[in-house]
Design a protein around this motif. Structure first.
Motif, PDB file in Angstrom:
ATOM      1  N   CYS A 117       0.840  -1.208   0.000  1.00 40.85           N
ATOM      2  CA  CYS A 117       0.000   0.000   0.000  1.00 40.85           C
ATOM      3  C   CYS A 117       0.871   1.253   0.000  1.00 40.85           C
ATOM      4  N   GLY A 118       1.936   1.234   0.778  1.00 44.32           N
ATOM      5  CA  GLY A 118       2.839   2.382   0.827  1.00 44.32           C
ATOM      6  C   GLY A 118       3.431   2.669  -0.543  1.00 44.32           C
ATOM      7  N   LEU A 119       3.846   1.620  -1.236  1.00 44.95           N
ATOM      8  CA  LEU A 119       4.431   1.814  -2.560  1.00 44.95           C
ATOM      9  C   LEU A 119       3.415   2.393  -3.542  1.00 44.95           C
ATOM     10  N   GLU A 120       2.177   1.949  -3.467  1.00 46.79           N
ATOM     11  CA  GLU A 120       1.140   2.496  -4.351  1.00 46.79           C
ATOM     12  C   GLU A 120       0.874   3.973  -4.016  1.00 46.79           C
ATOM     13  N   MET A 121       0.982   4.328  -2.741  1.00 46.58           N
ATOM     14  CA  MET A 121       0.835   5.748  -2.361  1.00 46.58           C
ATOM     15  C   MET A 121       1.969   6.583  -2.955  1.00 46.58           C
ATOM     16  N   ILE A 122       3.170   6.029  -2.972  1.00 46.82           N
ATOM     17  CA  ILE A 122       4.311   6.748  -3.553  1.00 46.82           C
ATOM     18  C   ILE A 122       4.111   6.907  -5.062  1.00 46.82           C
ATOM     19  N   HIS A 123       3.681   5.840  -5.725  1.00 49.74           N
ATOM     20  CA  HIS A 123       3.383   5.932  -7.161  1.00 49.74           C
ATOM     21  C   HIS A 123       2.322   7.001  -7.409  1.00 49.74           C
ATOM     22  N   THR A 124       1.294   7.025  -6.572  1.00 52.28           N
ATOM     23  CA  THR A 124       0.195   7.980  -6.745  1.00 52.28           C
ATOM     24  C   THR A 124       0.648   9.420  -6.518  1.00 52.28           C
ATOM     25  N   TYR A 125       1.471   9.636  -5.482  1.00 52.47           N
ATOM     26  CA  TYR A 125       1.985  11.003  -5.245  1.00 52.47           C
ATOM     27  C   TYR A 125       2.767  11.481  -6.459  1.00 52.47           C
ATOM     28  N   SER A 126       3.554  10.574  -7.063  1.00 51.22           N
ATOM     29  CA  SER A 126       4.386  10.990  -8.202  1.00 51.22           C
ATOM     30  C   SER A 126       3.520  11.393  -9.395  1.00 51.22           C
ATOM     31  N   LEU A 127       2.391  10.726  -9.572  1.00 53.10           N
ATOM     32  CA  LEU A 127       1.479  11.086 -10.668  1.00 53.10           C
ATOM     33  C   LEU A 127       0.835  12.453 -10.413  1.00 53.10           C
ATOM     34  N   ILE A 128       0.429  12.701  -9.168  1.00 50.57           N
ATOM     35  CA  ILE A 128      -0.196  13.993  -8.833  1.00 50.57           C
ATOM     36  C   ILE A 128       0.775  15.143  -9.097  1.00 50.57           C
ATOM     37  N   HIS A 129       1.997  15.008  -8.616  1.00 54.42           N
ATOM     38  CA  HIS A 129       2.978  16.085  -8.815  1.00 54.42           C
ATOM     39  C   HIS A 129       3.405  16.198 -10.283  1.00 54.42           C
ATOM     40  N   ASP A 130       3.513  15.049 -10.990  1.00 54.74           N
ATOM     41  CA  ASP A 130       3.850  15.096 -12.425  1.00 54.74           C
ATOM     42  C   ASP A 130       2.821  15.874 -13.234  1.00 54.74           C
ATOM     43  N   ASP A 131       1.568  15.783 -12.836  1.00 53.06           N
ATOM     44  CA  ASP A 131       0.488  16.412 -13.604  1.00 53.06           C
ATOM     45  C   ASP A 131       0.400  17.925 -13.389  1.00 53.06           C
ATOM     46  N   LEU A 132       1.065  18.451 -12.359  1.00 55.55           N
ATOM     47  CA  LEU A 132       0.949  19.885 -12.019  1.00 55.55           C
ATOM     48  C   LEU A 132       1.315  20.780 -13.208  1.00 55.55           C
ATOM     49  N   PRO A 133       0.696  21.959 -13.266  1.00 57.05           N
ATOM     50  CA  PRO A 133       0.967  22.899 -14.370  1.00 57.05           C
ATOM     51  C   PRO A 133       2.459  23.153 -14.596  1.00 57.05           C
ATOM     52  N   ALA A 134       3.230  23.250 -13.510  1.00 51.01           N
ATOM     53  CA  ALA A 134       4.664  23.529 -13.666  1.00 51.01           C
ATOM     54  C   ALA A 134       5.427  22.318 -14.182  1.00 51.01           C
ATOM     55  N   MET A 135       4.812  21.136 -14.132  1.00 45.96           N
ATOM     56  CA  MET A 135       5.472  19.910 -14.598  1.00 45.96           C
ATOM     57  C   MET A 135       4.895  19.562 -15.981  1.00 45.96           C
TER      58      MET A 135
END
Lengths: 291, 291
Positions: free
Chosen positions: A68-86
């Motif tokens: 579950c922790g690893l999936e949370m890390i994968h999910t955080y990376s997608l959220i930050h990747d999608d940001l306007p500055a990214m």
């Protein structure tokens, strides 16, 4: 060994409760984190972690918080990747991306929150064990997702965008942005099962080569303009100077390299002498995916 | 016990090497992380961690990676707080903030990188120990900086901005955004020293009450328009409807509450029966600071 669907069900059932079980989380933060965490996906990384632990004789119930922790890390990376500055993506898996649904500030905090929650969850589990195997598994995940792993790959992808693609550059990005996060579950699962050094090495090789083949196939699907591409890159990316394996090696070269990585992955995992059909079949499925 | 300056020197000497020692980090990411990490500040959190470990009879050399990890977490939170979507601050400690110096994408990644590096560093140290005390210290820090701690406080601060200040709301923000991160080093330091339950409780109380007094004093300095305010809030914040303790309790009330929190902090730490002059003097200095 269980089936993919059985591991998947374990992950799906544990994911939201393990986050909410950390304590009282502010409503908006909780909503934003769950919105992205429950958006689905193949759950490839947590399933691999459970399977690796199972394969080497560990207790998969004990491995569940790490999955579950690893999936949370994968999910955080997608959220930050999608940001306007990214990457500035408005959509993720057919729904508005986090910052579109909750605003940028909450999206940044949801990402920070998921990364923090991942370590809290894994460390809670590690502290319940009678040895350091949990701490070692969490350390492996931290290394693979950190400044010499996923964050490093992401940085090079962002800072080198638009520059001349070279094999070295693209390989670095694929190795760290994609392969490290498929290697992490194999390594952590094997560590939780207290696998022998030779088995550890097989697990790592399988994860890295599977990750490379996975990303190469993604690049191929993009070039073929498939809307069903599993990655974030669109069909226009190659033309836009994105750093893809196809832009360095061409379609045929990429196909050959993916097949070679796949062969290495299967050789490594079957070399453990255990019945590795779960992992060889998974590798074939991922490479052959057309959608 | 050593002096503040001695603990501080240990932290300053270990901070950059401990980050760079994690492996080969992409140049731009490394630069951005070091830019913020080496920007100075009092290093209050890592110094507290070393002092707490020392106070309860632990090995401060063993505590150093946790002290550095905690400072990395504090630094990541400042980088993300300054982003345009958050507080939109162009300056931090008299220099351009991270996104002004490196661009938003790199600033986001530098924050993500520092948070990941903190856990990698702490877990490396935890895995070298002969017991779970390192994992327990890392877990305490994860909890205090996570979705029921610092990230929770930050979320409420952002989402409730401009709403009517209430004592409950402001206390929640101060407790989690500020006090949790001063409690974390006391708790982690005591855990590394394998402190008894009663001593653990004293360490936690000292950290939380010190944190509350610290934030109240910050709010007072803001109201007094001091440019030397140590917090992020400017003299105009109270007028702009920021959620400060002064806006709920007034100047005199805040002064009295800060003194009461300080008294509780000192009572708790002297109640351990050890020579707590380091902590009582530190508390007095922080409350009396005029700059």
């Amino acid at each position: 060994m269980k089936t993919y669907a059985e591991y998947l069900r374990m992950v799906e059932e544990a994911l939201a409760p393990s986050l909410c079980g950390l304590g009282e989380i502010p409503e908006r933060l909780r909503q934003a984190m769950l919105y992205s965490l429950e958006a689905g996906g193949k759950r490839l990384r947590p399933v691999l972690l459970l399977a690796a632990c199972d394969f080497f004789g560990g207790d998969i119930r004990e491995a569940l918080p790490f999955a579950c922790g690893l999936e949370m890390i994968h999910t955080y990376s997608l959220i930050h990747d999608d940001l306007p500055a990214m990457d500035d993506d408005d959509l993720r898996r057919g729904r508005p991306s986090s910052h579109k649904a909750f605003g940028e500030a909450t999206a940044i905090l949801a990402g920070d929150g998921l990364l923090s929650a991942a370590f809290e969850l894994m460390l809670n589990a590690a502290c319940r064990m009678d040895s350091l195997r949990g701490a070692k598994a969490a350390r492996a995940i931290a290394g693979r997702c950190g400044v010499t792993g996923m964050v490093a790959g992401q940085t090079v992808d962002v800072t080198e965008e638009g520059t001349e693609p070279t094999a070295e550059k693209v390989r670095y990005i694929h190795l760290h942005k994609t392969a490290d996060l498929l290697c992490a579950p194999m390594e952590a699962g094997a560590l939780l099962a207290c696998a022998r050094p030779a088995d550890m090495e097989a697990a790592v090789t399988y994860g890295l080569e599977l990750g490379l083949a996975f990303q190469m196939t993604d690049d191929l699907l993009d070039v073929e303009g498939s809307e069903a591409s599993l990655g974030k890159r669109t069909g226009q990316d190659a033309a836009a100077g994105k750093l893809t394996w196809v832009s360095v090696r061409g379609v045929e070269g990429t196909r050959a390299d993916a097949a070679e990585s796949l062969r290495r992955a299967k050789t490594a995992i079957t070399g453990t002498g255990r019945d590795a059909s779960f992992f060889t079949e998974l590798a074939d499925t991922l490479l052959e995916r057309k959608n």
